[in-house]
Design a protein around this motif. Structure first.
Motif, PDB file in Angstrom:
ATOM      1  N   PRO A 349       0.773  -1.338  -0.053  1.00  0.00           N
ATOM      2  CA  PRO A 349      -0.113  -0.164   0.072  1.00  0.00           C
ATOM      3  C   PRO A 349       0.745   1.361   0.125  1.00  0.00           C
ATOM      4  N   ARG A 350       2.125   1.021   0.423  1.00  0.00           N
ATOM      5  CA  ARG A 350       2.996   2.422   0.481  1.00  0.00           C
ATOM      6  C   ARG A 350       3.307   2.897  -0.981  1.00  0.00           C
ATOM      7  N   MET A 351       3.484   1.880  -1.795  1.00  0.00           N
ATOM      8  CA  MET A 351       3.755   2.168  -3.202  1.00  0.00           C
ATOM      9  C   MET A 351       2.804   2.899  -3.809  1.00  0.00           C
ATOM     10  N   ALA A 352       1.271   2.557  -3.348  1.00  0.00           N
ATOM     11  CA  ALA A 352       0.424   3.193  -4.131  1.00  0.00           C
ATOM     12  C   ALA A 352       0.015   4.585  -3.997  1.00  0.00           C
ATOM     13  N   ASN A 353       0.666   5.327  -2.846  1.00  0.00           N
ATOM     14  CA  ASN A 353       0.947   6.663  -2.676  1.00  0.00           C
ATOM     15  C   ASN A 353       1.649   7.298  -3.847  1.00  0.00           C
TER      16      ASN A 353
END
Lengths: 596, 248, 142, 191
Positions: A349-353
């Motif tokens: 989910p961090r990559m989604a940012n």
């Protein structure tokens, strides 16, 4: 690019030096004669239409293959939309659509429309036809590689169609082909269909790599003397940048296709989590290509629209350089956004940012490009001919596709919209303008040049309004269905109690689809009738500037039998003050001082 | 502070979000309103720019239609006074983008990155083409005797914060609950974690939103959101037994 | 082209010389991992304990590979006298691969992240390492 | 070839058309191999147990093959040198020499793979070996394709025709060589 250096060089002057002389050699001098000579020869049917190396004939081959594939894709959409509107009932002209068939239909509808319609019609057909004509060359630089490219493409199309007739039927794992479903016959139940599908796609990539190399080198090297960077018509810039994007992004997916093929056939476990593989890897390989691919098909259509708008608004393109920079920016940023297709697909989910930010950034050059197109209309003298209508419709429809993309690029909103009909409607609002409207704009504009006859305007306008209105009637309801939570690739929504009640909208959309498909008959009739009895077009029916309008329609073999043109100015010098005509073709020598 | 700004902007767009999405699908979880508001915010922003573009577009087509004896202007688009018609909207769009990014990331962080303290955990096992739900039972702990295993039926209690552990037995699936505005892919070999907190009662759809093979179109389940009393009753009925054994 | 003549002057002997260097580098890269433990020992002996065997291997394997690739590209493919933008083109392609690696590795290389865990991969690593251990206890294969 | 279009002989960039195209081919090949190798490296770094699998490869086979390819690259560049000086016969000889290098490379590979497969290290054995065979196999296909094209060009060069193509196939061959230069440490050395 040091074109300036050889600006005044005439054809036949050898701009090469040293060892390169060996290549240029003696062929330069006698090519004219060779061409003139050849034009008088009766060529056999096979060498003229089937195994031709002439770029115009190859363009026609691509175009007609693309049209046939579009009809197949359209037929598929008819079959599965009918199933959605009237679940379980026999579809006239198809029969009962089973679950597996439904999946195969949607999968191959997507695959065909992107890889076998949008790419061949926009890049290959118009690229092949326009690049040599617009830069004042007699052919592509590698005519035989060009022919090879088409032949591989044709084989790939045949393999794809064949995948429907093998035991087990066509591949039904969605056009994204996520493993393990696509990798394992035990899961997808179409052992041969899946393999045929991946082979067809890989072959198609090879065909476009060969074609792309041809486009890029032709534009880089073979421009008419005097044609500098900013004298290149926008459509060529966009086709070539699209080819470069394709070439730079497709590599990982070719590697991925090899891996998937090995998984299917040899039994490796590249994407099998039970054997040390990782299904997420395919998603990255796929979308690393998949997102630039959107721009690969978008840019040629944008280019076609740019040329048409300038011609029919009798205006110079609004800030040519800025448009070009927005194209460059779009191209570069398009490599940084791919994982927005995977927000909820299991990436960290961090990559989604990160990918949310890059995705929103890419909206800026695209928005700017559209603004510049709209600004081009300012101060024009707008003639609403059929090609112009299509071009303007492209802007109007693509705008909807563009703004709805913001919802999906914003990670938070995508949690809800991912894989719903909202996504589906969004990308049809981008791909339909690109592949269909862009194609119609191009074909109605260049038809006189391709076949030497004018298309019928009345039929053209009937076709235009029928298509555009019906198109909006199909997809606006789908936006609403998507907002109501209806997700994709379901063969019968009656299985979901919360969705069952929205059936009226589905029926409406299906009805609109049928209307739209019927209106395409108008186009085909117009095409054939104009081909036979259209008004002769003459060299330059639209009073346009670019070089292709300076030769006969249709151009003979070798394009300019009396010597290739030189280029003296930019492509969009319309309505220049102080000139009698409101256009100023690129090949006309300046009447006073020498250019630049 | 960021949270404060977020709450403020959200509160502006909440009624509109409720109108756009909430009117079609009930607002069923604690974060559903966040997503609806975000969608409304984006709709307003892009709607504004889209509308502006359309007005300019149709106005220009009408204003500069072909008239006899009138020539088009010769402008390159590099003149300062014309260019600002592009560069100002350009700057304004960047501002809008920043707001959208901020709101999107805040929503995303809340739903996907954060994992608030749970009251109970459910395990969701997806397979071709059905859902297995493993409820923790009365003790609220998974992998104990009183687990309740159901098939295509997820029972949750209103107002309870659940963690889910999402796994898949074979291919990719996607656990999608429109009333929660929740969606997460199930990936074989991985355990995906997340949370939701139902705020309404009723029976709603669970969909599989990732192509998973021939039966993808029938892979639905129902989520039954119960009041605490109903939920307790259901649990005591099925305590310790594999409910799936009877329904399967 | 002035550069061109310069390279012609080098002539065949220049190419042979480059080839010689490449072979020496090849020898080093093969010997690297073989000698690495000894170098580690020797380094520890002279008080340079931070030098580890794996560093030597990485350096001899990939450092040399990059240098070899550079030699071939510059001298055999004549990138050194080619137009500049060909180098940029190739560098761009390489950069894209780095970008791909950067975007993808958080999901593939790592087996655990925020709210997800690749249990299958972890189990596989565990299982394989255990069986390798028991194998090496059971008797050396090589 | 008398019908080669004028377009082919133009050179607005200052690079001959053929060469420019080959550079683009190399560019597109970089991303193909890059995608595969990036996937490999990711897995390799995530799977410590692959080090043990990799230790079953034989660096001497890899080393010999590196030597063969480097030498064939030398021969290719000498062919280019000869072609540049208009000596088609000599160029053809060097090209055939290069092809011979390619042949040895494939033979060594065949022996190596046979031994490995006999020891049970097949493509489906585990993650490492599937990447090993796929990457090396894809590379070997490039070697074979290069050899075939090279023979055609050598045949032309022998008759003094299309000498500029000697350089083009040379560039491609060097690229194949460079790919191997990276495959060698990735598959054989790093343990």
């Amino acid at each position: 690019m040091d074109v300036a250096k050889q600006g005044a060089a005439r054809v036949g002057d050898d701009p090469l030096n040293g060892i390169e002389m060996a290549e240029a050699g003696s062929v330069t001098v006698d090519t004219h004669e060779a061409h003139g000579h050849e034009a008088h020869h009766e060529q056999s049917f096979w060498s003229k239409y089937v195994f031709s190396t002439d770029h115009k004939m190859i363009a026609m081959q691509y175009m007609f293959t693309g049209i046939v594939m579009a009809l197949i894709g359209g037929y598929m959409s008819y079959a599965f939309r009918m199933q959605l509107a009237f679940p379980g009932q026999s579809v006239p002209g198809y029969g009962v659509v089973s679950q597996g068939e439904y999946n195969a239909l949607v999968t191959n509808h997507g695959t065909i429309m992107i890889f076998w319609v949008a790419m061949p019609m926009l890049i290959a057909a118009f690229g092949n036809f326009l690049i040599p004509l617009m830069i004042g060359a007699d052919d592509m630089v590698f005519p035989r590689i060009n022919r090879l490219s088409y032949q591989i493409f044709l084989i790939s199309a045949i393999v794809l169609i064949a995948s429907f007739f093998v035991p087990g039927g066509g591949f039904g794992g969605a056009w994204t082909a996520y493993p393990p479903l696509s990798a394992n016959a035990q899961y997808n139940l179409t052992p041969l269909g899946a393999t045929f599908w991946i082979v067809a796609v890989a072959l198609e990539f090879v065909a476009f790599l060969l074609g792309g190399i041809n486009f890029i080198t032709t534009l880089m090297n073979s421009r008419a003397p005097g044609m500098k960077m900013y004298d290149i018509p926008m459509v060529l810039w966009m086709i070539v940048i699209a080819s470069i994007l394709f070439m730079a992004s497709v590599g990982p997916l070719i590697a991925g296709a090899v891996m998937l093929f090995m998984d299917q056939v040899v039994g490796t476990g590249f994407f099998d989590p039970n054997r040390g593989g990782d299904p997420i890897l395919w998603q990255h390989l796929f979308w690393f290509f998949g997102h630039p691919e959107v721009y690969v098909v978008l840019l040629p259509a944008m280019g076609i629209v740019a040329d048409i708008i300038c011609t029919f608004a009798r205006k110079k393109l609004f800030n040519y350089k800025l448009i070009l920079f927005t194209v460059f920016a779009t191209g570069i940023i398009s490599f940084f956004v791919w994982a927005h297709h995977q927000f909820v697909a299991g990436i960290d989910p961090r990559m989604a940012n990160v990918f949310t930010v890059t995705t929103l950034i890419i909206s800026i050059p695209i928005a700017e490009m559209l603004f510049l197109y709209i600004a081009t209309l300012y101060g024009g003298s707008i003639q609403l001919t059929t090609p112009m209508l299509w071009a303007l419709a492209f802007i109007a429809e693509f705008l909807i596709g563009g703004v709805t993309g913001i919802f999906l690029g914003a990670s938070g909103a995508d949690i809800y919209f991912h894989d719903t009909y909202f996504v589906l409607a969004h990308f049809h609002y981008t791909f339909f303008p690109i592949a269909i409207i862009g194609f119609y704009a191009g074909i109605t504009y260049w038809f006189p040049k391709m076949f030497g006859r004018m298309m019928n305007e009345t039929l053209g306008k009937i076709h235009f309004w029928g298509t555009i209105i019906a198109f909006n009637c199909i997809f606006i309801p789908l936006f609403i269905l998507g907002a109501a939570g209806q997700h994709r690739r379901i063969y019968n929504f009656q299985n979901f109690p919360d969705l069952a009640g929205l059936q009226d909208m589905r029926v409406f959309a299906t009805g609109a689809l049928i209307v739209m498909l019927v209106f395409q008959v108008v186009f085909l009739v117009n095409f054939v009738v104009s081909l036979i009895k259209g008004k002769p077009a003459g060299k330059n029916p639209w009073n346009a500037n670019t070089l292709e309008w300076t030769t006969d329609s249709p151009p003979p073999h070798g394009n300019w039998p009396d010597g290739l043109p030189n280029c003296y100015r930019g492509p969009y010098e319309y309505s220049v003050p102080g000139r009698k005509e409101d256009y100023w073709p690129q090949n006309v020598p300046p009447d006073t001082a020498p250019a630049e | 502070m960021l949270q404060g700004i977020y709450e403020f902007i959200k509160s502006i767009f909440e009624p509109l979000g409720d109108y756009f999405i909430g009117s079609l699908v009930p607002v069923g979880s604690s974060f559903a309103a966040d997503i609806d508001s975000l969608i409304a915010l984006i709709a307003v922003f892009v709607g504004f720019w889209g509308l502006l573009a359309y007005i300019a577009f149709f106005f220009l087509i009408f204003r500069f239609r072909r008239k006899d004896g009138q020539r088009a202007k010769y402008v390159t688009g590099e003149e300062k006074d014309l260019k600002r018609w592009i560069s100002w909207p350009h700057a304004a769009i960047i501002v809008c983008d920043v707001v959208i990014v901020f709101m999107a990331i805040m929503v995303w962080y809340n739903i996907k990155q954060r994992l608030p303290e749970a009251d109970a955990t459910v395990r969701i096992v997806a397979q071709q083409w059905a859902w297995n739900f493993i409820h923790p039972g009365p003790d609220g702990v998974l992998d104990t005797e009183d687990d309740i295993d159901t098939f295509n039926e997820l029972h949750v209690q209103e107002g309870t914060l659940y963690h889910y552990e999402l796994v898949s037995k074979d291919v990719l699936h996607d656990f999608s609950v429109p009333v929660f505005r929740l969606k997460q892919d199930a990936i074989p070999g991985r355990v995906m974690k997340g949370w939701f907190k139902p705020t309404i009662t009723g029976t709603y759809d669970v969909q599989c939103a990732e192509m998973c093979g021939v039966g993808h179109g029938i892979m639905g389940a129902r989520i039954i959101i119960e009041t605490p009393e109903e939920h307790a009753a259901w649990m005591s009925q099925n305590k310790g037994q594999l409910a799936s054994a009877t329904t399967r | 082209m002035a550069e061109h003549e310069e390279h012609a002057e080098h002539g065949q002997s220049h190419y042979v010389r480059i080839w010689g260097i490449l072979l020496v580098l090849l020898a080093v890269s093969i010997l690297g991992p073989i000698l690495a433990p000894h170098i580690e020992e020797a380094a520890a002996g002279v008080g340079a304990a931070f030098v580890k065997g794996w560093m030597i291997t990485i350096m001899t394997a990939f450092g040399i590979a990059i240098y070899k690739a550079y030699l071939v590209a510059a001298n055999f493919m004549h990138l050194n006298i080619e137009k500049r933008y060909i180098t940029y083109l190739l560098a761009t392609m390489l950069t894209l691969m780095l970008l791909f690696f950067a975007g993808t590795s958080p999901d593939i290389m790592k087996h655990e992240g925020q709210n997800w865990e690749n249990v299958a991969a972890e189990a596989e690593v565990d299982r394989a390492l255990k069986s390798q251990e028991s194998d090496s206890h059971g008797g050396e294969h090589h | 070839m008398s019908t080669r279009p004028i377009a082919t002989t133009r050179s607005a960039t200052g690079i001959p058309t053929g060469k420019l195209a080959v550079w683009w081919v190399v560019g597109s090949e970089i991303v193909i191999f890059g995608g595969l190798l990036a996937s490999y490296v990711m897995h390799r770094l995530g799977h410590p147990e692959w080090a043990e699998y990799a230790s079953h490869t034989n660096p001497w086979f890899g080393g010999i093959n590196t030597f063969v390819l480097l030498t064939s690259s030398l021969s290719a560049v000498l062919a280019h040198y000869a072609a540049e000086h208009g000596d088609g016969k000599k160029a053809a000889k060097w090209l055939v020499g290069t092809c011979f290098g390619g042949l040895i490379f494939i033979c060594v590979k065949a022996v190596e793979w046979t031994i490995e497969i006999q020891h049970g290290y097949t493509i489906t054995a585990n993650g490492f070996w599937q990447f090993y065979y796929t990457a090396a196999g894809l590379h070997a296909l490039h070697v074979i394709a290069g050899c075939v094209i090279m023979l055609i060009i050598a045949n032309d060069a022998r008759k003094g025709r299309e000498l500029h193509r000697v350089e083009l196939i040379g560039i491609y061959w060097h690229f194949v060589d460079i790919v191997w230069i990276f495959l060698f440490p990735l598959l054989y050395i790093a343990k």
